[in-house]
Design a protein around this motif. Sequence first.
Motif, short mmCIF file in Angstrom:
data_model
loop_
_atom_site.label_atom_id
_atom_site.label_comp_id
_atom_site.label_asym_id
_atom_site.label_seq_id
_atom_site.Cartn_x
_atom_site.Cartn_y
_atom_site.Cartn_z
N ASN A 34 0.83 -1.21 0.00
CA ASN A 34 0.00 0.00 0.00
C ASN A 34 0.86 1.26 0.00
O ASN A 34 0.54 2.25 -0.68
CB ASN A 34 -0.93 0.02 1.21
N SER A 38 0.89 4.07 -2.81
CA SER A 38 0.67 5.48 -2.48
C SER A 38 1.77 6.36 -3.05
O SER A 38 1.50 7.45 -3.58
CB SER A 38 0.60 5.68 -0.96
N ALA A 52 -6.31 6.81 -9.40
CA ALA A 52 -7.15 6.41 -8.28
C ALA A 52 -6.44 5.25 -7.59
O ALA A 52 -5.75 4.46 -8.24
CB ALA A 52 -8.52 5.98 -8.77
N GLN A 53 -6.62 5.16 -6.28
CA GLN A 53 -5.95 4.10 -5.53
C GLN A 53 -6.91 3.48 -4.54
O GLN A 53 -7.68 4.17 -3.88
CB GLN A 53 -4.75 4.66 -4.77
N SER A 54 -6.86 2.17 -4.45
CA SER A 54 -7.58 1.42 -3.43
C SER A 54 -6.59 0.40 -2.88
O SER A 54 -6.29 -0.60 -3.55
CB SER A 54 -8.80 0.72 -4.02
N ALA A 55 -6.05 0.70 -1.70
CA ALA A 55 -5.02 -0.14 -1.08
C ALA A 55 -3.85 -0.29 -2.05
O ALA A 55 -3.24 0.70 -2.43
CB ALA A 55 -5.58 -1.47 -0.61
N SER A 56 -3.54 -1.50 -2.50
CA SER A 56 -2.40 -1.70 -3.39
C SER A 56 -2.79 -1.70 -4.86
O SER A 56 -1.96 -1.98 -5.73
CB SER A 56 -1.69 -3.01 -3.05
N LEU A 57 -4.03 -1.37 -5.14
CA LEU A 57 -4.51 -1.32 -6.52
C LEU A 57 -4.50 0.12 -7.02
O LEU A 57 -5.06 1.01 -6.38
CB LEU A 57 -5.92 -1.90 -6.61
N LEU A 58 -3.83 0.34 -8.14
CA LEU A 58 -3.76 1.67 -8.75
C LEU A 58 -4.50 1.66 -10.09
O LEU A 58 -4.44 0.68 -10.83
CB LEU A 58 -2.31 2.05 -9.05
N PRO A 64 -5.70 -0.47 -14.70
CA PRO A 64 -5.43 -1.03 -13.36
C PRO A 64 -4.07 -1.70 -13.26
O PRO A 64 -3.61 -2.37 -14.18
CB PRO A 64 -6.55 -2.06 -13.20
N GLU A 66 -1.83 -3.76 -9.99
CA GLU A 66 -1.76 -4.17 -8.59
C GLU A 66 -0.30 -4.23 -8.17
O GLU A 66 0.52 -4.87 -8.83
CB GLU A 66 -2.42 -5.52 -8.37
#
Length: 154
Positions: A34, A38, A52-58, A64, A66
């Motif tokens: 993560n 970030s 956009a980011q969701s935890a370790s997914l960019l 996308p 990971e």
Amino acid sequence: MKKPSPAEFVLKFALLFGVPYALIHVIDIGFVTNAVASAEALMFRLGGFSVAQSASLLFVEGVPFEIVADCTGLMMVFLLLALLWATPVERSRARAFLVWAPFLLLFNLLRMFITLFVGFSAPSLMGAAHVALWFVDSGAVILIWMHEAEVILW
């Protein structure tokens, strides 16, 4: 300093690299993946890209990616650790490791940025870029080790 036999080198190297490498694949290092995600997101935002980011997914420009354990730079740090402690090094191994490990982690962020940039701008080239830049990363570790072990090839 005593030169290790090939068997001693292989055993030390395998343990010092293999055990930590295996551990990052069985324990949860989400906080590290993560953090790398970030940092990458920040770099892309500073470059004016939509991220956009969701935890370790960019999602870079909607594409996308990971960030997984192998993307964190820890593998290169473990490689340096194993090389420094599996071979005779006259200089302080701990000092060398403490100086170069942060450098390798930062260098990895640049490698990841370039890889992801290629991934969304030329997806068909991402595999080749990923492999080529992994070799650059590995080459940096080898050069650092050569410097610290005072290995002279030319």
